[in-house]
Design a protein around this motif. Structure first.
Motif, short mmCIF file in Angstrom:
data_model
loop_
_atom_site.label_atom_id
_atom_site.label_comp_id
_atom_site.label_asym_id
_atom_site.label_seq_id
_atom_site.Cartn_x
_atom_site.Cartn_y
_atom_site.Cartn_z
N ALA A 7 0.83 -1.21 0.00
CA ALA A 7 0.00 0.00 0.00
C ALA A 7 0.86 1.26 0.00
CB ALA A 7 -0.93 0.00 1.21
N VAL A 8 1.90 1.28 0.82
CA VAL A 8 2.79 2.44 0.86
C VAL A 8 3.51 2.60 -0.48
CG1 VAL A 8 4.84 3.46 1.94
CG2 VAL A 8 3.08 2.39 3.36
N HIS A 9 3.95 1.50 -1.07
CA HIS A 9 4.62 1.52 -2.37
C HIS A 9 3.71 2.11 -3.44
CE1 HIS A 9 6.97 0.25 -5.81
NE2 HIS A 9 6.01 -0.55 -6.22
N VAL A 10 2.48 1.65 -3.51
CA VAL A 10 1.54 2.13 -4.53
C VAL A 10 1.16 3.60 -4.28
CG1 VAL A 10 -0.80 1.84 -5.46
CG2 VAL A 10 0.65 -0.15 -5.09
N ILE A 11 0.89 3.95 -3.04
CA ILE A 11 0.54 5.34 -2.72
C ILE A 11 1.72 6.26 -3.04
CG2 ILE A 11 0.04 6.93 -0.82
CD1 ILE A 11 -1.68 4.60 0.38
N ALA A 12 2.92 5.84 -2.69
CA ALA A 12 4.11 6.65 -3.00
C ALA A 12 4.28 6.81 -4.50
CB ALA A 12 5.35 6.02 -2.38
N ALA A 13 4.04 5.75 -5.25
CA ALA A 13 4.15 5.84 -6.71
C ALA A 13 3.15 6.83 -7.28
CB ALA A 13 3.96 4.46 -7.34
N ILE A 14 1.94 6.77 -6.80
CA ILE A 14 0.90 7.69 -7.29
C ILE A 14 1.22 9.13 -6.92
CG2 ILE A 14 -1.52 8.37 -7.00
CD1 ILE A 14 -2.11 5.30 -6.68
N LEU A 15 1.60 9.34 -5.65
CA LEU A 15 1.81 10.70 -5.16
C LEU A 15 3.17 11.30 -5.52
CD1 LEU A 15 0.15 10.49 -1.64
CD2 LEU A 15 -0.82 11.37 -3.77
N ALA A 16 4.14 10.47 -5.86
CA ALA A 16 5.47 11.00 -6.20
C ALA A 16 5.74 10.96 -7.70
CB ALA A 16 6.55 10.23 -5.45
N VAL A 17 5.51 9.84 -8.32
CA VAL A 17 5.80 9.72 -9.75
C VAL A 17 4.74 10.43 -10.58
CG1 VAL A 17 6.17 8.12 -11.66
CG2 VAL A 17 7.04 7.56 -9.39
N GLY A 18 3.49 10.37 -10.15
CA GLY A 18 2.41 11.03 -10.89
C GLY A 18 2.66 12.51 -11.12
N PRO A 19 2.97 13.28 -10.07
CA PRO A 19 3.23 14.71 -10.29
C PRO A 19 4.42 14.99 -11.21
CG PRO A 19 2.74 14.32 -7.99
CD PRO A 19 2.87 12.96 -8.64
N VAL A 20 5.46 14.16 -11.12
CA VAL A 20 6.61 14.34 -12.01
C VAL A 20 6.18 14.10 -13.46
CG1 VAL A 20 8.91 13.53 -12.67
CG2 VAL A 20 8.31 13.72 -10.26
N ALA A 21 5.43 13.04 -13.68
CA ALA A 21 4.98 12.73 -15.04
C ALA A 21 4.13 13.85 -15.62
CB ALA A 21 4.21 11.41 -15.05
N VAL A 22 3.23 14.37 -14.82
CA VAL A 22 2.34 15.45 -15.29
C VAL A 22 3.12 16.74 -15.48
CG1 VAL A 22 0.35 16.87 -14.69
CG2 VAL A 22 0.26 14.41 -14.33
N ALA A 23 3.90 17.15 -14.49
CA ALA A 23 4.63 18.41 -14.58
C ALA A 23 5.66 18.37 -15.71
CB ALA A 23 5.31 18.73 -13.25
N ALA A 24 6.34 17.25 -15.86
CA ALA A 24 7.32 17.13 -16.95
C ALA A 24 6.64 17.22 -18.31
CB ALA A 24 8.10 15.83 -16.82
N SER A 25 5.44 16.65 -18.42
CA SER A 25 4.69 16.71 -19.68
C SER A 25 4.19 18.12 -19.97
CB SER A 25 3.51 15.76 -19.63
OG SER A 25 3.95 14.43 -19.53
N MET A 26 3.86 18.86 -18.93
CA MET A 26 3.36 20.22 -19.11
C MET A 26 4.48 21.23 -19.38
SD MET A 26 0.48 20.31 -16.12
CE MET A 26 0.06 22.03 -16.39
N PHE A 27 5.71 20.89 -18.99
CA PHE A 27 6.81 21.84 -19.11
C PHE A 27 7.12 22.26 -20.55
CE2 PHE A 27 11.13 23.27 -19.52
CZ PHE A 27 11.32 24.09 -18.43
#
Length: 150
Positions: A7-27
């Motif tokens: 659960a911690v692994h999945v939540i961390a992936a969503i909350l940490a990798v997700g913002p990087v993926a979105v912000a990097a795509s928007m940059f």
């Protein structure tokens, strides 16, 4: 304990990798607009914010593989081919982020408005980064050849 680690692994992936993926795509489009504004203007506020999100969440994202390895160890799947491929793709994604995306974002921000606009290469690297994470996600869900159940 396995369920907690997963659960911690999945939540961390969503909350940490997700913002990087979105912000990097928007940059790239944000930088393209800011650079097109021309000399004498300082419209780099949005790209600066997106770059900061990428940097901060990239550091936070280190907890994803930490809890991933802990979960895999608990599950006894550290030697599984699907996990080894996932780890390799994760390392490649981290390398693309650290060696290509973040430095390119920094260079664009330092160059400022009115300069040559090399955002196409950055957009390609960001697409590769997101594709790598998509592949890791699929491998984590499908787990080809896994004997631990679906």
């Amino acid at each position: 304990m396995t369920k907690f680690l997963l659960a911690v692994h999945v939540i961390a992936a969503i909350l940490a990798v997700g913002p990087v993926a979105v912000a990097a795509s928007m940059f790239p489009p944000a930088a393209r607009r800011a650079l097109a504004a021309g000399p004498g203007t300082d419209d780099l506020g949005a790209p600066r914010l997106l770059h900061r999100i990428c940097r901060v969440y990239a550091v936070i994202g280190v907890v994803v593989p930490v809890f991933g390895f802990a979960t895999a160890s608990e599950m006894g799947v550290l030697g599984s081919p699907w996990l080894i491929v996932s780890v390799a793709l994760t390392a490649l994604a981290a390398l693309v982020l650290a060696a290509v995306i973040l430095p390119a974002q920094t260079a664009l921000l330092e160059a400022g408005s009115g300069t040559r606009n090399p955002t196409a290469r950055l957009a390609m690297a960001t697409g590769l980064f997101n594709l790598l994470w998509a592949a890791v996600t699929v491998l984590m869900i499908v787990r080809p050849g896994s004997t631990t159940g679906a």
